[in-house]
Design a protein around this motif. Structure first.
Motif, mmCIF file in Angstrom:
data_model
loop_
_atom_site.group_PDB
_atom_site.id
_atom_site.type_symbol
_atom_site.label_atom_id
_atom_site.label_comp_id
_atom_site.label_asym_id
_atom_site.label_seq_id
_atom_site.Cartn_x
_atom_site.Cartn_y
_atom_site.Cartn_z
ATOM 1 N N ILE A 102 0.882 -1.172 0.000
ATOM 2 C CA ILE A 102 0.000 0.000 0.000
ATOM 3 C C ILE A 102 0.913 1.213 0.000
ATOM 4 O O ILE A 102 1.681 1.420 0.940
ATOM 5 C CB ILE A 102 -0.913 0.019 1.240
ATOM 6 C CG1 ILE A 102 -1.771 -1.241 1.301
ATOM 7 C CG2 ILE A 102 -1.781 1.281 1.238
ATOM 8 C CD1 ILE A 102 -2.526 -1.416 2.609
ATOM 9 N N PRO A 119 -0.566 -6.595 4.799
ATOM 10 C CA PRO A 119 -0.437 -5.258 4.228
ATOM 11 C C PRO A 119 0.948 -4.688 4.553
ATOM 12 O O PRO A 119 1.374 -4.719 5.714
ATOM 13 C CB PRO A 119 -1.516 -4.434 4.933
ATOM 14 C CG PRO A 119 -2.420 -5.426 5.605
ATOM 15 C CD PRO A 119 -1.563 -6.621 5.881
ATOM 16 N N ALA A 141 -6.587 3.883 2.788
ATOM 17 C CA ALA A 141 -5.580 2.895 3.196
ATOM 18 C C ALA A 141 -6.166 1.872 4.161
ATOM 19 O O ALA A 141 -5.908 0.669 4.035
ATOM 20 C CB ALA A 141 -4.376 3.599 3.813
ATOM 21 N N HIS A 180 -1.127 -0.963 -4.156
ATOM 22 C CA HIS A 180 -2.397 -0.262 -3.999
ATOM 23 C C HIS A 180 -2.161 1.228 -3.756
ATOM 24 O O HIS A 180 -1.129 1.632 -3.233
ATOM 25 C CB HIS A 180 -3.188 -0.857 -2.830
ATOM 26 C CG HIS A 180 -3.406 -2.322 -2.952
ATOM 27 N ND1 HIS A 180 -4.479 -2.863 -3.624
ATOM 28 C CD2 HIS A 180 -2.665 -3.379 -2.517
ATOM 29 C CE1 HIS A 180 -4.407 -4.180 -3.581
ATOM 30 N NE2 HIS A 180 -3.308 -4.515 -2.911
ATOM 31 N N VAL A 225 -8.208 -0.637 2.198
ATOM 32 C CA VAL A 225 -7.358 -1.619 1.505
ATOM 33 C C VAL A 225 -6.778 -2.609 2.512
ATOM 34 O O VAL A 225 -6.778 -3.820 2.272
ATOM 35 C CB VAL A 225 -6.230 -0.919 0.711
ATOM 36 C CG1 VAL A 225 -5.245 -1.945 0.148
ATOM 37 C CG2 VAL A 225 -6.801 -0.075 -0.412
#
Length: 120
Positions: free
Chosen positions: A32, A95, A81, A61, A84
């Motif tokens: 991310i 993540p 964020a 992402h 995601v």
């Protein structure tokens, strides 16, 4: 059960992307972006946005999704964020937040209150 999120941050040109891709490959993660300029489409030059090769087949992402003439705030980044992150955690994917925009990192790691603050 506690859910983990990994954050890789630091100054420009210190190897954050390469480290994050390597960690994602080893740990089953996805990246991310936490870079305030890489969110914009059409801004590959001057933002050090990684090439396809540098991404190492790891999904990234929050990169290149917004036209440069649109406003984007730290509050919106926090919301996007976290959304995601939740999707990745729901799929048991680690993540890996990667980038050097300090306010974006702080927006994720501290309980900042953005209500009432006008964008500047």
């Amino acid at each position: 059960m506690k859910k983990n999120v990994l954050i890789v941050t630091g100054p420009t040109a210190t190897g954050k992307t390469a480290l994050s891709v390597s960690l994602a490959q080893r740990l089953g993660g996805e990246i991310i972006s936490a870079d305030s300029m890489q969110i914009y489409s059409e801004m590959q030059i001057g933002t050090a946005r990684p090439t396809k090769e540098e991404m190492g087949n790891i999904p990234h992402h929050l990169m290149g999704f917004l036209p440069p003439n649109q406003e984007y705030t730290a509050a919106r980044y926090r919301s996007d964020a976290f959304a995601v992150m939740q999707k990745l955690l729901d799929r048991n994917v680690l993540p890996i937040v990667t980038g050097g925009t300090g306010l974006y990192i702080h927006a994720l790691t501290y309980d900042l209150d953005f209500s009432g603050a006008a964008p500047d």
